[in-house]
Scaffold this active site. Sequence first.
Site, mmCIF file in Angstrom:
data_model
loop_
_atom_site.group_PDB
_atom_site.id
_atom_site.type_symbol
_atom_site.label_atom_id
_atom_site.label_comp_id
_atom_site.label_asym_id
_atom_site.label_seq_id
_atom_site.Cartn_x
_atom_site.Cartn_y
_atom_site.Cartn_z
ATOM 1 N N THR A 35 0.840 -1.200 0.000
ATOM 2 C CA THR A 35 0.000 0.000 0.000
ATOM 3 C C THR A 35 0.875 1.250 0.000
ATOM 4 O O THR A 35 0.603 2.212 -0.731
ATOM 5 C CB THR A 35 -0.945 -0.006 1.230
ATOM 6 O OG1 THR A 35 -1.472 -1.321 1.413
ATOM 7 C CG2 THR A 35 -2.097 0.960 1.034
ATOM 8 N N ALA A 87 -0.814 -0.930 7.205
ATOM 9 C CA ALA A 87 -0.874 -1.697 8.456
ATOM 10 C C ALA A 87 -1.350 -3.107 8.138
ATOM 11 O O ALA A 87 -1.996 -3.343 7.112
ATOM 12 C CB ALA A 87 -1.812 -1.037 9.453
ATOM 13 N N ASP A 88 -1.036 -4.008 9.033
ATOM 14 C CA ASP A 88 -1.541 -5.378 8.901
ATOM 15 C C ASP A 88 -2.897 -5.524 9.582
ATOM 16 O O ASP A 88 -3.723 -6.315 9.144
ATOM 17 C CB ASP A 88 -0.524 -6.361 9.483
ATOM 18 C CG ASP A 88 0.785 -6.296 8.718
ATOM 19 O OD1 ASP A 88 0.766 -6.514 7.502
ATOM 20 O OD2 ASP A 88 1.809 -5.952 9.329
ATOM 21 N N LYS A 98 1.763 -3.898 12.870
ATOM 22 C CA LYS A 98 2.566 -3.649 11.690
ATOM 23 C C LYS A 98 3.778 -4.587 11.709
ATOM 24 O O LYS A 98 4.065 -5.218 12.702
ATOM 25 C CB LYS A 98 3.024 -2.186 11.640
ATOM 26 C CG LYS A 98 1.869 -1.233 11.362
ATOM 27 C CD LYS A 98 2.299 0.212 11.189
ATOM 28 C CE LYS A 98 3.452 0.414 10.270
ATOM 29 N NZ LYS A 98 3.273 -0.173 8.923
ATOM 30 N N GLY A 100 4.492 -6.773 8.903
ATOM 31 C CA GLY A 100 4.400 -7.881 7.960
ATOM 32 C C GLY A 100 5.537 -7.852 6.943
ATOM 33 O O GLY A 100 5.966 -8.896 6.447
ATOM 34 N N GLY A 101 6.032 -6.667 6.674
ATOM 35 C CA GLY A 101 7.158 -6.509 5.749
ATOM 36 C C GLY A 101 8.497 -6.397 6.459
ATOM 37 O O GLY A 101 9.497 -6.025 5.836
ATOM 38 N N GLU A 107 9.714 1.772 11.033
ATOM 39 C CA GLU A 107 8.369 2.357 10.929
ATOM 40 C C GLU A 107 7.989 3.011 12.260
ATOM 41 O O GLU A 107 7.432 4.122 12.289
ATOM 42 C CB GLU A 107 7.359 1.272 10.568
ATOM 43 C CG GLU A 107 7.537 0.754 9.150
ATOM 44 C CD GLU A 107 6.681 -0.450 8.813
ATOM 45 O OE1 GLU A 107 6.511 -0.700 7.630
ATOM 46 O OE2 GLU A 107 6.198 -1.142 9.732
HETATM 47 C C1 5RP Z 1 5.593 -3.445 6.709
HETATM 48 C C2 5RP Z 1 4.263 -3.073 7.227
HETATM 49 C C3 5RP Z 1 3.175 -2.853 6.255
HETATM 50 O O1 5RP Z 1 2.632 -1.595 6.446
HETATM 51 C C4 5RP Z 1 2.116 -3.898 6.458
HETATM 52 O O2 5RP Z 1 2.723 -5.183 6.377
HETATM 53 C C5 5RP Z 1 1.011 -3.784 5.418
HETATM 54 O O3 5RP Z 1 1.503 -4.148 4.166
HETATM 55 P P1 5RP Z 1 0.630 -4.082 2.856
HETATM 56 O O4 5RP Z 1 0.366 -2.646 2.556
HETATM 57 O O5 5RP Z 1 1.517 -4.753 1.820
HETATM 58 O O6 5RP Z 1 -0.637 -4.857 3.094
HETATM 59 O O7 5RP Z 1 4.049 -2.926 8.410
HETATM 60 O O8 5RP Z 1 6.491 -3.750 7.735
#
Ligand code: 5RP
Length: 234
Positions: A35, A87-88, A98, A100-101, A107
């Site tokens: 996103t 955000a997740d 948060k 997931g990446g 962050e």
């Molecule tokens: C990365 C994050 C992202 O904001 C979270 O994983 C959401 O990712 P996406 O926009 O791909 O759904 O916290 O560390």
Amino acid sequence: MTQDELKQAVADAALAYIRPRLENDTVLGIGTGSTANLFIDALAQIKGQINATVASSEASAQRLKGHGIPVYELNTVDRVDFYIDGADESNRALQLIKGGGAALTREKIVAAVAQEFICIADESKLVHTLGQFPLPVEVIPMARSHVARELVKLGGDPVYREGVVTDNGNVILDVFNFSIPQPLTMEEKINNITGVVTNGLFALKPADVLLLGTAEGVKTLRAEIRAASPERSC
Ligand code: 5RP
């Protein structure tokens, strides 16, 4: 609408949100993930109006630079006006999961500095109670087993994210089966485990605004109910 279309809609909405608020000296904090990537690409449309950005990951910094958008180290700017990130998960108090990446520590640092944190997410991310998404915890590598044992004591099932090294040279434990009805308390408890760098709960400093992509359009949520939380007010 597909999830990708909802993400595009909130990226465009974030651009529309910040555009009239931009000054000659505005510093934008830029998040990480799919996103946030769509927001970076949208931002390229007005790159001539962007004074400075700071990025929450090497990947986002590279994407910004690829568009010719100026990127600075956080230590070289005296403030961050807006932080835009995905955000997740989010609850209605705009407390987030948060990471997931795997970019949660940077962050959280950029979010801590920012005067306004604008979260952008599709409606699948809005939950009643945080924890359906496994909670990421960034850990100093030699402390991995110790931290995992402590997380089990807190009631979760930590799983080592194999093959992932963060931008800070650390590892990630993802905590499964971990319902989090009291995010403030849990964020502090996990951060107090020796060897934890930080965890993916953003409850002590939640988002200020959530631009939520829904089938009915982008909704703007503010953290109005935070003070009503039975846990304690921020
Ligand atoms: C990365 C994050 C992202 O904001 C979270 O994983 C959401 O990712 P996406 O926009 O791909 O759904 O916290 O560390």
